[in-house]
Design a protein around this motif. Structure first.
Motif, PDB file in Angstrom:
ATOM      1  N   TYR A 168      37.298  54.961  31.581  1.00  7.76           N
ATOM      2  CA  TYR A 168      37.596  56.194  32.512  1.00  7.76           C
ATOM      3  C   TYR A 168      38.875  56.654  32.418  1.00  7.76           C
ATOM      4  CZ  TYR A 168      36.594  58.996  36.719  1.00  7.76           C
ATOM      5  OH  TYR A 168      36.122  60.041  37.516  1.00  7.76           O
ATOM      6  N   SER A 169      39.946  56.199  31.933  1.00 10.23           N
ATOM      7  CA  SER A 169      41.352  56.447  31.899  1.00 10.23           C
ATOM      8  C   SER A 169      41.781  56.646  30.411  1.00 10.23           C
ATOM      9  CB  SER A 169      42.159  55.503  32.501  1.00 10.23           C
ATOM     10  OG  SER A 169      42.183  54.334  31.918  1.00 10.23           O
TER      11      SER A 169
ATOM     12  N   PRO B 170      43.303  57.541  35.785  1.00 12.35           N
ATOM     13  CA  PRO B 170      42.788  58.329  35.226  1.00 12.35           C
ATOM     14  C   PRO B 170      43.497  59.726  34.839  1.00 12.35           C
ATOM     15  CG  PRO B 170      41.235  57.738  37.054  1.00 12.35           C
ATOM     16  CD  PRO B 170      42.824  57.050  37.145  1.00 12.35           C
TER      17      PRO B 170
ATOM     18  N   LYS C  35      38.145  34.592  38.892  1.00 13.21           N
ATOM     19  CA  LYS C  35      39.516  35.049  38.470  1.00 13.21           C
ATOM     20  C   LYS C  35      40.481  35.003  39.587  1.00 13.21           C
ATOM     21  CE  LYS C  35      39.143  39.933  38.478  1.00 13.21           C
ATOM     22  NZ  LYS C  35      39.126  41.266  37.676  1.00 13.21           N
TER      23      LYS C  35
ATOM     24  N   ASN D 139      37.339  50.799  34.084  1.00 15.37           N
ATOM     25  CA  ASN D 139      38.523  51.392  34.129  1.00 15.37           C
ATOM     26  C   ASN D 139      39.223  51.875  32.927  1.00 15.37           C
ATOM     27  OD1 ASN D 139      38.239  51.028  37.201  1.00 15.37           O
ATOM     28  ND2 ASN D 139      39.554  49.142  37.017  1.00 15.37           N
TER      29      ASN D 139
ATOM     30  N   THR E  26      29.114  41.113  35.565  1.00 13.05           N
ATOM     31  CA  THR E  26      30.038  40.551  36.303  1.00 13.05           C
ATOM     32  C   THR E  26      31.129  40.007  35.558  1.00 13.05           C
ATOM     33  OG1 THR E  26      28.074  40.014  37.651  1.00 13.05           O
ATOM     34  CG2 THR E  26      29.930  38.502  37.844  1.00 13.05           C
ATOM     35  N   GLU E  27      30.902  39.442  34.554  1.00  7.50           N
ATOM     36  CA  GLU E  27      32.042  38.512  33.590  1.00  7.50           C
ATOM     37  C   GLU E  27      32.959  39.739  33.187  1.00  7.50           C
ATOM     38  OE1 GLU E  27      29.666  36.138  33.719  1.00  7.50           O
ATOM     39  OE2 GLU E  27      31.057  34.417  34.046  1.00  7.50           O
TER      40      GLU E  27
ATOM     41  N   ARG F 231      45.979  35.652  29.929  1.00 11.23           N
ATOM     42  CA  ARG F 231      46.086  37.000  30.352  1.00 11.23           C
ATOM     43  C   ARG F 231      46.480  37.275  31.620  1.00 11.23           C
ATOM     44  NH1 ARG F 231      40.675  40.616  29.143  1.00 11.23           N
ATOM     45  NH2 ARG F 231      40.041  39.435  30.662  1.00 11.23           N
TER      46      ARG F 231
ATOM     47  N   ALA G 208      33.669  42.215  34.275  1.00 17.87           N
ATOM     48  CA  ALA G 208      34.938  43.084  35.332  1.00 17.87           C
ATOM     49  C   ALA G 208      36.320  42.577  35.058  1.00 17.87           C
ATOM     50  CB  ALA G 208      34.405  42.676  36.857  1.00 17.87           C
ATOM     51  N   ASP G 209      36.487  41.462  34.497  1.00 16.75           N
ATOM     52  CA  ASP G 209      37.729  40.949  34.081  1.00 16.75           C
ATOM     53  C   ASP G 209      38.139  41.434  33.103  1.00 16.75           C
ATOM     54  OD1 ASP G 209      36.699  38.725  35.744  1.00 16.75           O
ATOM     55  OD2 ASP G 209      37.031  37.405  34.259  1.00 16.75           O
ATOM     56  N   ALA G 210      37.443  42.544  32.326  1.00 17.24           N
ATOM     57  CA  ALA G 210      38.080  43.206  31.136  1.00 17.24           C
ATOM     58  C   ALA G 210      38.070  44.569  31.582  1.00 17.24           C
ATOM     59  CB  ALA G 210      37.112  43.206  29.943  1.00 17.24           C
ATOM     60  N   GLU G 211      37.938  44.887  32.823  1.00 16.94           N
ATOM     61  CA  GLU G 211      37.890  46.323  33.201  1.00 16.94           C
ATOM     62  C   GLU G 211      37.510  47.167  32.232  1.00 16.94           C
ATOM     63  OE1 GLU G 211      41.276  47.127  35.753  1.00 16.94           O
ATOM     64  OE2 GLU G 211      42.309  46.058  34.002  1.00 16.94           O
TER      65      GLU G 211
ATOM     66  N   GLY H 272      39.401  53.626  39.988  1.00 22.66           N
ATOM     67  CA  GLY H 272      39.251  53.998  38.614  1.00 22.66           C
ATOM     68  C   GLY H 272      40.484  53.887  37.815  1.00 22.66           C
TER      69      GLY H 272
ATOM     70  N   TYR I  87      38.520  46.937  22.557  1.00 17.57           N
ATOM     71  CA  TYR I  87      38.515  48.205  23.115  1.00 17.57           C
ATOM     72  C   TYR I  87      38.770  49.161  21.831  1.00 17.57           C
ATOM     73  CZ  TYR I  87      40.188  46.370  27.604  1.00 17.57           C
ATOM     74  OH  TYR I  87      40.319  45.704  28.749  1.00 17.57           O
TER      75      TYR I  87
ATOM     76  N   GLN J  32      37.188  31.310  30.042  1.00 14.66           N
ATOM     77  CA  GLN J  32      36.234  32.326  30.996  1.00 14.66           C
ATOM     78  C   GLN J  32      34.806  32.161  30.996  1.00 14.66           C
ATOM     79  OE1 GLN J  32      36.583  35.887  29.092  1.00 14.66           O
ATOM     80  NE2 GLN J  32      35.796  37.221  30.823  1.00 14.66           N
TER      81      GLN J  32
END
Lengths: 426, 341
Positions: A183-184, B116, B291, A180, A171-172, B84, A174-177, B72, A136, A228
């Motif tokens: 956006y934040s 957010p 998951k 999100n 798709t994969e 994790r 999505a686990d790491a977001e 979000g 990130y 994973q």
């Protein structure tokens, strides 16, 4: 310049443009007045877009309109290249495609490309693999190569009111977001607040339609990733390397529709892009995406992509970009096209065939590899000049004025009736 | 008389202040009154649910997976011996699983959501908060709504009976709850009708999405007692809200909104519990089923159909106490994006 190679791409021509810019749109100036020029003898090409020609008309009513507007005869410099690309204002009908799931795209070239795309004001897509590979950039010290490093490099350079950054998720991851997170995140807020942040749902890609991401990893990473991803030791036990396979993700019409709606629900201030593989039902998928509210649908032709893929896929799987464009004919929303675009002629053909803008992928990567400071800028400068010359020759002065009538193909550019949502062509 | 105009309410009231130092915040008479009132709320909730045959469970704080349905918001990763894990964004997966032990369960669940940054000015978001979470086996949406309504009414009754002193310190007139305590059922309105209302008021509400925060405030400001919104569109909620077989694309779910502009207090639904349907719904919400291993194993082996809800404790406290901001209802508030202890 690194050891980056692109044997299946007009690499030398792209490198020349990255060095000399607009001058590369013409034969060598030293030959002016000495050499005799003319059309090159026709070389057989398997690529229908390359085989097609742009065909200016004799009668040019839109030039008359422009003439009246300007009170003088219009020239190519009067062509307005600005357009709206997937909810963003762009001075050019271009965007930077995500670079593929390879170590190639993970190097500092990504940051160099980000800064130049920002300065040009064209939208940029950041690939889904950046976070898993480079982090990130928030607590993990990924620095400039990280996702947030790429976003910052773009945001620092982009002029007010133009451009945008689109962050991909598959798709994969999505686990790491990834969405999100962005956006934040405070560093993405200036882009969000100015309406210049978007998210791209990666449904598939050109180089390997039907497969997920494939990367070659070393032994240590193979162990780490085996929880994973599927990791296969196809290169032999002694190679120290393994193949990491992600899944393509399962999509139906309803899954695609609802994923897009959820994106709009969860990220109401972000633009929503959808990247489709060159599948035989690409027209239906695009229609579903637009109907669900996607701001853009990106179609990656089978000739696209910079990433690692089985040779059987590179040579024999997926629809060529020309056929994708033909099947989607008369797009109901913003259609973006990518696949081997590096110069103005192919770009103009895509625009005439229905695309709102074209993506630069490998070409951008090679250009910044040639010159990390200005390679992409020069490549785009040359491409822009070509677009202006070509569009004005067609008697038009806006990119949106291009239509399939501007194209001639040896096989014709017949446009089939648009497939209705709910039917599968092919 | 409510003098808030629709236009005023459409702009979320900014938090005019942020929490002071922990010492200032904790020692302020307002905070003390709010926390004592919150204590009454918790007592009353436990009294009501315990009396109705619910067993209180202590929910997990970390797990390999958590509720992806938070609009979000980013989840918090935890390094759990090299795996994790996530801090819980809600207890939903564990609530469903817990029904294999008891048919009626509740918990007071801590949740963490990195919301957010724009939510820092809605006056109603906290990055760390608690929910009064309820789940009922073999129950319908109507059953769950009846429990939610009974619970809120009971809590308010107890607050009026036992916390008059706190309400006075806070300047909150107990008459504000007269309509709620009148015994009249809470009004029910569909999402479709709410969208039409908002469009009629000139509010640009996406018909395929949740009612946005400003829209909720508009609707909430027009009411004098809590009310339900039902039948949200698929694509606006998590995979666990059951799709209505009689109305494909619509969910058998509900929100409970507080009046006076305070907005959403509670979300709930009848739950999906069929394995194949849950997998398909996971994909529709962009999730990777891989998951959710432990949860899907349980679902595949069979969990009861159920319905349930979660009431935001700090939001309920804010409404009851008549607070400007929800952070005032937390002893150690975490306003999204604000670094605080």
């Amino acid at each position: 310049m690194s050891a980056l190679t692109a044997g299946t791409f007009p690499e030398a021509a792209v490198r020349e443009r990255a060095r000399v810019g607009a001058a590369a749109a013409f034969p060598a100036v030293a030959d002016y007045g000495r050499a005799l020029f003319g059309a090159p003898s026709a070389e057989p090409t398997g690529d229908e877009l390359d085989a097609a020609r742009l065909v200016p008309p004799v009668f040019v009513p839109e030039r008359l309109e422009k003439l009246i507007d300007l009170a003088r005869e219009p020239l190519h410099g009067d062509v307005e290249l600005g357009t709206e690309v997937g909810g963003f204002t762009s001075p050019l009908p271009l965007y930077l495609s995500a670079f593929g799931s390879t170590q190639v795209a993970s190097a500092d070239l990504g940051q160099a490309a980000s800064a130049q795309a920002g300065a040009l004001g064209v939208p940029m897509v950041i690939g889904e693999n950046v976070v898993p590979v480079n982090g990130y950039g928030r607590l993990d010290g990924g620095g400039g190569r990280s996702l947030l490093g790429r976003i910052s490099a773009y945001a620092r350079a982009v002029p007010d009111g133009v451009g945008g950054v689109v962050v991909q998720q598959s798709t994969e991851d999505a686990d790491a977001e990834v969405w999100n997170l962005v956006y934040s995140d405070p560093s993405a807020r200036p882009l969000l607040d100015s309406g210049r942040l978007g998210f791209e749902l990666k449904v598939g890609q050109g180089a390997k339609p039907g497969l997920g991401g494939l990367t070659v990893v070393d032994a240590a990473d193979a162990d780490r990733l085996s929880g994973q991803f599927a990791v296969e030791h196809v290169f032999g036990a002694g190679s120290g390397r393994a193949l990491r396979c992600a899944s393509p993700g399962t999509f139906t019409e309803e899954i695609l529709r609802q994923q897009i709606r959820l994106m709009r629900n969860n990220f109401p201030r972000a633009r929503v892009w959808v990247k489709l593989p060159p599948g035989r039902d690409v027209a239906v998928a695009a229609a579903v995406a637009w109907e669900a509210g996607a701001d853009a649908v990106t179609v990656d032709g089978a000739e696209g992509g910079s990433g690692w893929a089985p040779t059987s896929f590179l040579s024999g799987v997926g629809l060529p970009l020309a056929e994708c464009l033909r099947r989607i004919a008369g797009p109901a929303g913003c259609l973006l096209a990518s696949g081997r675009v590096w110069e103005g002629s192919r770009a103009a053909k895509c625009l005439a065939a229905g695309a709102r803008a074209v993506g630069l992928g490998r070409a951008a990567l090679i250009a910044v590899d040639e010159d990390p400071v200005a390679g992409l800028t020069r490549l785009v400068e040359c491409l822009s000049l070509e677009l202006r010359l070509l569009i004005s020759a067609l008697g038009k002065y806006r990119v949106s004025a291009l239509t399939p009538d501007d194209l001639w193909s040896p096989t014709g550019w017949a446009v089939p009736a648009r497939a209705a949502v709910g039917t599968v062509t092919g | 008389m409510d003098t808030t105009s629709a236009a005023d309410a459409a702009t979320p009231r900014p938090a005019t202040t942020l929490p002071g130092s922990p010492r200032e915040h904790l020692s302020s008479p307002t905070t003390r009154a709010v926390l004592r009132l919150q204590h009454t709320v918790l007592d009353a909730a436990r009294e009501h649910l315990g009396g109705a045959g619910f067993t209180e469970l202590l929910p997990p704080i970390i797990g390999p997976v958590t509720d992806p349905g938070a609009r979000g918001a980013k989840q918090v990763d935890v390094d759990y011996y090299g795996h994790r894990y996530k801090l819980m964004t809600s207890a939903i997966l564990y609530k469903q699983a817990s029904l294999t032990a008891f048919d009626r369960i509740f918990c007071i669940a801590p949740n963490v959501r990195l919301e957010p940054l724009e939510t820092s000015s809605t006056s109603r978001h906290l990055a760390e908060f608690h929910q009064i979470d309820v789940e009922i086996a073999h129950a319908s949406r109507d059953d769950a709504m009846a429990v939610a309504e009974g619970l809120v009414a009971h809590v308010l009754r107890r607050v009026v009976e036992r916390s008059a002193g706190e309400l006075e310190v806070l300047g909150r007139d107990p008459d504000a709850f007269a309509d709620l305590l009148s015994g009249e059922p809470f009004e029910r309105r569909t999402h479709t009708a709410a969208v039409a209302d908002l469009h009629g008021l000139g509010h640009d509400q996406n018909p395929d999405a949740e009612i946005d925060w400003a829209g909720e405030a508009v609707l909430s400001a027009k009411s004098s007692r809590p009310f339900f919104l039902t039948d949200y569109p698929k694509g606006s909620r998590g995979f666990y809200d059951k799709e209505n077989p009689a109305r494909p694309g619509r969910l058998l779910n509900f929100d409970l909104l507080a009046p006076e502009g305070y907005g959403e207090l509670c979300s709930g639904s009848e739950r999906e519990h069929e394995y194949g349907t849950i997998i398909a719904r996971m994909r529709e919400t962009g999730e990777n089923p891989a998951k959710y291993g432990w949860y899907l194993e349980m679902v595949r082996a069979g969990i009861p159909g159920s319905a349930g809800f979660g009431i935001g404790l700090e939001r309920l406290t804010r409404y009851i106490a008549g607070l400007e901001s929800v952070w005032q209802a937390s002893a150690y508030p975490k306003v999204p994006g604000v670094v605080s202890p």
